[in-house]
Scaffold this active site. Structure first.
Site, PDB file in Angstrom:
ATOM      1  N   ALA A   1       0.754  -1.163  -0.041  1.00 32.65           N
ATOM      2  CA  ALA A   1       0.027   0.021  -0.209  1.00 32.65           C
ATOM      3  C   ALA A   1       0.947   1.342   0.152  1.00 32.65           C
ATOM      4  CB  ALA A   1      -0.906  -0.027   1.202  1.00 32.65           C
TER       5      ALA A   1
ATOM      6  N   ASP B   1      10.141  31.556 -37.105  1.00 34.72           N
ATOM      7  CA  ASP B   1      10.397  32.232 -38.329  1.00 34.72           C
ATOM      8  C   ASP B   1       9.402  33.411 -38.317  1.00 34.72           C
ATOM      9  OD1 ASP B   1      12.372  30.473 -38.968  1.00 34.72           O
ATOM     10  OD2 ASP B   1      11.049  28.991 -40.002  1.00 34.72           O
TER      11      ASP B   1
ATOM     12  N   ASP C   1      12.352  25.153 -40.762  1.00 35.27           N
ATOM     13  CA  ASP C   1      11.646  24.524 -41.953  1.00 35.27           C
ATOM     14  C   ASP C   1      12.570  24.017 -43.076  1.00 35.27           C
ATOM     15  OD1 ASP C   1      12.132  27.044 -42.840  1.00 35.27           O
ATOM     16  OD2 ASP C   1      10.122  27.675 -43.422  1.00 35.27           O
TER      17      ASP C   1
ATOM     18  N   ASP D   1      17.947  24.395 -41.735  1.00 36.59           N
ATOM     19  CA  ASP D   1      17.521  24.589 -40.303  1.00 36.59           C
ATOM     20  C   ASP D   1      17.630  23.747 -39.245  1.00 36.59           C
ATOM     21  OD1 ASP D   1      16.790  27.210 -41.041  1.00 36.59           O
ATOM     22  OD2 ASP D   1      14.758  26.857 -41.059  1.00 36.59           O
TER      23      ASP D   1
ATOM     24  N   THR E   1      -8.001   4.668  -2.865  1.00 35.71           N
ATOM     25  CA  THR E   1      -7.714   5.996  -3.018  1.00 35.71           C
ATOM     26  C   THR E   1      -6.593   6.085  -4.060  1.00 35.71           C
ATOM     27  OG1 THR E   1      -6.039   5.300  -1.333  1.00 35.71           O
ATOM     28  CG2 THR E   1      -7.986   6.280  -0.494  1.00 35.71           C
TER      29      THR E   1
HETATM   30  P1  ATP Z   1      11.322  32.942 -42.633  1.00 34.74           P
HETATM   31  O1  ATP Z   1      13.045  32.777 -42.513  1.00 34.74           O
HETATM   32  O2  ATP Z   1      10.923  34.129 -41.788  1.00 34.74           O
HETATM   33  O3  ATP Z   1      10.452  32.000 -43.148  1.00 34.74           O
HETATM   34  P2  ATP Z   1      11.778  34.197 -45.196  1.00 34.74           P
HETATM   35  O4  ATP Z   1      10.732  33.109 -45.701  1.00 34.74           O
HETATM   36  O5  ATP Z   1      11.762  35.551 -45.857  1.00 34.74           O
HETATM   37  O6  ATP Z   1      11.434  34.265 -43.650  1.00 34.74           O
HETATM   38  P3  ATP Z   1      13.945  32.829 -46.870  1.00 34.74           P
HETATM   39  O7  ATP Z   1      12.873  31.678 -47.395  1.00 34.74           O
HETATM   40  O8  ATP Z   1      15.073  32.361 -46.448  1.00 34.74           O
HETATM   41  O9  ATP Z   1      13.195  33.554 -45.536  1.00 34.74           O
HETATM   42  O10 ATP Z   1      13.783  33.966 -47.808  1.00 34.74           O
HETATM   43  C1  ATP Z   1      14.795  35.017 -47.935  1.00 34.74           C
HETATM   44  C2  ATP Z   1      14.661  35.932 -49.059  1.00 34.74           C
HETATM   45  O11 ATP Z   1      14.684  35.345 -49.939  1.00 34.74           O
HETATM   46  C3  ATP Z   1      13.159  36.524 -49.094  1.00 34.74           C
HETATM   47  O12 ATP Z   1      13.169  37.789 -48.412  1.00 34.74           O
HETATM   48  C4  ATP Z   1      13.122  36.659 -50.617  1.00 34.74           C
HETATM   49  O13 ATP Z   1      13.517  37.964 -50.888  1.00 34.74           O
HETATM   50  C5  ATP Z   1      13.932  35.601 -51.180  1.00 34.74           C
HETATM   51  N1  ATP Z   1      12.991  34.652 -51.566  1.00 34.74           N
HETATM   52  C6  ATP Z   1      12.278  33.784 -50.969  1.00 34.74           C
HETATM   53  N2  ATP Z   1      11.446  32.908 -51.409  1.00 34.74           N
HETATM   54  C7  ATP Z   1      12.044  32.834 -52.791  1.00 34.74           C
HETATM   55  C8  ATP Z   1      11.897  32.067 -53.992  1.00 34.74           C
HETATM   56  N3  ATP Z   1      11.085  31.028 -54.114  1.00 34.74           N
HETATM   57  N4  ATP Z   1      12.726  32.442 -54.869  1.00 34.74           N
HETATM   58  C9  ATP Z   1      13.478  33.299 -55.293  1.00 34.74           C
HETATM   59  N5  ATP Z   1      13.715  34.447 -53.902  1.00 34.74           N
HETATM   60  C10 ATP Z   1      13.004  33.962 -52.876  1.00 34.74           C
END
Ligand code: ATP
Length: 893
Positions: free
Chosen positions: A276, A322, A635, A639, A732
């Site tokens: 117990a 982010d 993401d 990262d 209990t």
């Molecule tokens: P977070 O880190 O908050 O997600 P984020 O999405 O702006 O921010 P990144 O995805 O690294 O960060 O993008 C950085 C930069 O790259 C953006 O500010 C944009 O100018 C450019 N970018 C984002 N997506 C594309 C894409 N698909 N093709 C070309 N340039 C891009």
């Protein structure tokens, strides 16, 4: 029904590239089975049930009961056996329930695969992939099955799981099959390996246990679920408690024997007391509290992958998030264009005819007639990986486009399509030859296409400063000319202006390589600047509250983004992450700071912009060294190290990559910042619930031991018989303790400061509460035994009174354990109906034991006279009344 047709944009039309039909995939699934590795066999329910009896103390009790059966007291032996059996059933139910919850959660987190089926891309559970399926893979993905590449674009794969080679391997399509005799040929991809860069498509050749990974499956059997730090600490504590209990129980038995009681009944009493007193339910209740918490978190879209994270969540002092998609909606729309030294607005008109119009000074313009704007529209359509589908209505009267892909790219394609461009026609005219995919290190992407006149054209898009660096000319007023400092300054001003208005800015550029000219090694240089597109991404509504909640809860919300400094600042200000005057540090600035300087800057900085993944890792380390408990989102594939290093690594469920998901301890199913805050709240509640039932179980057990121990020391007859002790334990420690772990959250939990992870589970006065209440329970039980014995001179009546007092005072105490701050008169006793039900059940069992003649025989009880009930009631109420009195005195002071 809507008919869906896939356009040729970015999709080769060759037969083998069309994938399987759903019917064929189903047929193959029947032949080849599921694409999964055989996992360790689960414990059968029978084994699980038997394992309930393998506890050392229970075994000793069973042995003693067997002897008692032989010696003679069969009723007592059967009673003890029945109670042990019911206890085992409870334990069994708890474990089954916990396992079911964990299984359901595992299923939610099951890996996914992208395949082309019925000529369209679908995301399906990886275990549904069959040989012959055409899979689409890109950076960050986990390869779902073994396959042969039919397309590869800068594709790199980490095959260290198979080869031990730590560097990623470059993969490519091989047409003449000369290199295919290597162990792991270049044109093959393997299940479980991670794509570190590029994109590709592979036809699946082997699935499940047939794959290379399947061959070594036994080596990678799923790791056991780790115990949380608290579970480990409780295990150590449990050992001490067991030792202490055994010593006390031995003293109780010995004292009785020395005083001339029956040796065997004293041994049985000692062992029953040990059963117990040892809180054997504790680990089970901790696990169920954690599992229930994990289930509640899953309902709130936070999937916990590693159990220890549940505890750590409650200690988080900084949440690094982010921006795009987590703090904002990730529903982007181009609202502003700067091109040829002119600023255009893009308006959205829900009128069917002109949905998205490009306006100059309020008047619509036709982009087709303006070369730079026209090239920007083409860049939007061609330089990206958006899946464009045309959806027709049933009568095939109207058609509409559906865009699937990265929201930044979708916004650009949508702008062009809604301004009148036909993506199908453009994709036919400009065939894609090469692609250098976007990644957050480079912050740009480019594609090379063939033009109708036979030239090659490069379309590039990316962060303005990155694209500008690569431009040597600019297109202004329909002409191309050298780019001047003046142009650059003007573009930078425009970029800042857009960013200050919280717009995400993408620059676009192009280059033509004439027919017959050889391709330069770096064709992303000497570009011609076209313009800037500014897109709006509104903050998520629920994040406003979540940020405020964080601040009240003593947690610092921090934005870490790859976006422009001014955009980040504007969004952070809007969300009240900053008030406006705080510092914003950029990736470049982080680079120039020493570790010590960076740590100093952490205090007054809540926004980090233009950050690269490597800076995220540095930031996590700096925060940790400064004593913060860090939750960090991620993401992209790069990262993963930062997510892994964080105390609570958080991956995105919608947009995240498999690599980050694997490194994370928690996955956000909705990519939403407020879900992290909700998970922190749950984490705090779970810890509180664990404290609640530790308080309850230990104080009750101390009460039980003291009743017996003090009784023996005072030279009284044994206050409770073995079966009675076990009954107390059952009514209990069983249901009420489980019900306590189901307590819903404390509404004030996010008004408290974060808990120190090194804090002991008994901190904040809990230890004292447990001991004093244990002593109280022991003393009142003994008092009721003595009082009734003196008056009735019946040992049976006295033991019944002690039994009832002991059970009732514990069942009253369970309600007090609902709160550490409030006394029983301030608590809403009905807020947890499970608890009310459990207490009611226990009371009914107690009433039966006292009043049902058959059970009276078994438990050696007698009905209590009304005046004895008065003693019992008075004594049971004494501890809560006294403790409430002292608590209110303390509060007043
Ligand atoms: P977070 O880190 O908050 O997600 P984020 O999405 O702006 O921010 P990144 O995805 O690294 O960060 O993008 C950085 C930069 O790259 C953006 O500010 C944009 O100018 C450019 N970018 C984002 N997506 C594309 C894409 N698909 N093709 C070309 N340039 C891009």
């Amino acid at each position: 029904m809507q008919a869906i047709r896939l356009l040729p944009n970015n999709v080769e039309k060759k037969k083998k590239d069309q994938g399987l039909s759903s019917a064929e995939a189903r047929r193959r699934m029947e032949v080849y089975g599921k694409n999964k590795l055989a996992t360790k066999k689960k414990k059968s329910w029978l084994l699980l049930f038997i394992s309930q009896f393998t506890d050392f103390m229970v075994l000793v009790l069973l042995a003693a009961t067997a002897i008692s059966m032989i010696i003679g007291d069969i009723t007592e032996a059967i009673t003890i056996l029945a109670i042990v059996f019911i206890n085992a059933l409870l334990g069994f139910y708890q474990e089954m329930h916990t396992e079911k919850i964990m299984e359901a959660i595992e299923k939610l987190a099951a890996p996914k695969a992208k395949v082309i089926r019925d000529n369209e891309m679908r995301e399906i559970p990886a275990e549904e992939v069959v040989p012959g399926d055409l899979t689409v893979i890109e950076a960050g993905d986990r390869i779902p099955a073994d396959g042969v590449l039919i397309m590869a674009n800068e594709l790199q794969v980490d095959e260290s799981m198979l080869t031990g080679e730590s560097m990623p391997v470059r993969k490519q399509v091989i047409h003449n099959e000369t290199d295919t005799d290597a162990t792991f040929p270049k044109n093959h991809v393997y299940m479980g390996c991670l794509v570190t860069a590029g994109t590709g498509r592979a036809v699946v050749t082997k699935t499940g246990m047939e794959t290379e990974m399947g061959k070594i499956a036994h080596m990678i059997q799923e790791a056991e679920q780790q115990d949380t730090p608290l579970q480990k600490r409780l295990e150590t504590l449990g050992t001490y408690i067991v030792i202490a209990c055994l010593v006390i129980c031995a003293i109780v038995s010995l004292t009785g024997i020395i005083r001339g009681e029956n040796v065997f009944s004293m041994l049985l009493a000692g062992i029953s007391l040990a059963v117990a007193a040892v809180p054997e339910g504790l680990p089970a209740v901790v696990t169920i509290a954690l599992a229930l918490g994990v289930q509640r978190m899953a309902k709130r879209n936070a999937l916990v992958r590693k159990l220890p994270a549940v505890e750590t969540l409650g200690c988080a002092t900084v949440i690094c998030s982010d921006k795009t998609g987590t703090l904002t909606e990730n529903k982007m729309r181009v609202v502003s264009i700067y091109c040829g030294r002119t600023r255009y607005q893009v308006t959205r008109d829900d009128n069917e005819e002109n949905k998205n119009r490009i306006l100059f000074q309020g008047k619509p313009v036709d982009p087709v007639k303006m070369p730079a704007l026209n090239l920007m529209a083409l860049t939007g359509i061609l330089c990206g990986n958006v899946n464009i589908r045309k959806v027709e209505d049933e009568e095939k009267i109207s058609e509409e486009y559906v865009f699937l892909g990265d929201p930044t790219e979708v916004a650009l394609v949508r702008m062009a399509v809604e301004a009148g461009y036909d993506p199908e026609k453009i994709a036919e005219e400009y065939k894609r030859l090469r692609e250098i995919p976007f990644d957050s290190e480079r912050k740009m992407m480019s594609v090379m296409c063939s033009t109708p006149s036979g030239d090659r054209i490069i379309f590039a898009k990316g962060a303005p400063e990155v694209i500008l660096q690569r431009c040597t000319s600019i297109m202004v007023a329909n002409n191309e000319r050298k780019i001047l400092d003046y142009d650059i300054k003007r573009i930078e001003q425009e970029n800042t202006y857009m960013a200050q208005n919280a717009l995400r800015v993408i620059a676009m550029a192009y280059r033509i390589i004439e027919k017959g000219k050889s391709l330069p090694s770096d064709f992303e240089q000497q570009l011609t600047f076209l313009g800037l597109a500014g897109m709006m991404d509104p903050p998520r509504k629920e994040v406003y509250d979540a940020v405020e909640k964080c601040k009240i809860a003593g947690i610092k919300p921090v934005m870490i983004t790859g976006d422009h400094k001014e955009t980040a600042k504007a969004v952070a200000k809007e969300l009240k992450i900053i008030d406006g005057n705080e510092n914003v540090l950029t990736g470049n600035e982080i680079e120039s700071l020493s570790d010590r300087e960076l740590k100093e800057r952490l205090k007054d900085t809540a926004v980090f912009a233009r950050v690269l993944p490597k800076h995220k890792l540095r930031l996590v380390k700096a925060y940790k060294e400064e004593g913060y408990i860090v939750a960090m989102t991620g993401d992209g594939v790069n990262d993963a190290p930062a997510v892994k290093e964080a105390d609570i690594g958080v991956a995105m469920g919608l947009t995240g990559t498999d690599v980050t998901r694997q490194a994370a301890s928690m996955i956000l199913m909705d990519d939403n910042f407020s879900t992290i805050v909700a998970a922190v709240e749950e984490g705090r509640n779970i810890y509180n619930n664990i404290r609640k039932f530790i308080r309850y179980l230990l104080s009750c057990n101390i009460g039980e031991v003291l009743t017996m121990f003090l009784g023996m020391l005072m030279g009284l007859p044994v206050p409770l018989l073995p079966a009675q002790i076990l009954l107390v334990n059952l009514v209990t420690d069983g249901l009420p303790a489980i019900a306590l772990s189901m307590e819903t959250g404390d509404p004030d939990i996010m008004k408290q400061k974060p808990r120190d992870p090194n804090e002991h589970i008994f901190s904040g006065g809990l230890w004292q509460l447990i001991i004093t209440r244990g002593i109280f329970i022991g003393v009142v039980t003994l008092l009721s035994f003595i009082l009734v014995f003196r008056q009735s001179l019946s040992l049976e009546a006295a033991r019944t009174a002690a039994l009832v007092t002991l059970v009732l005072s514990q069942l009253i105490h369970v309600f007090e354990c609902k709160s550490e701050k409030k006394n029983i008169f301030e608590i809403n006793l009905l807020s947890n109906l499970w608890l009310v039900g459990a207490v009611f059940t226990s009371l009914s069992v107690l009433a039966c034991v006292v009043y049902v003649p058959a059970l009276q025989n078994v438990f050696k009880t007698v009905p209590l006279l009304p005046e004895y009930w008065l003693y019992v009631a008075g004594l049971c109420l004494l501890p809560p009344v006294i403790s409430s009195f002292f608590r209110s005195k303390k509060d007043e002071a």
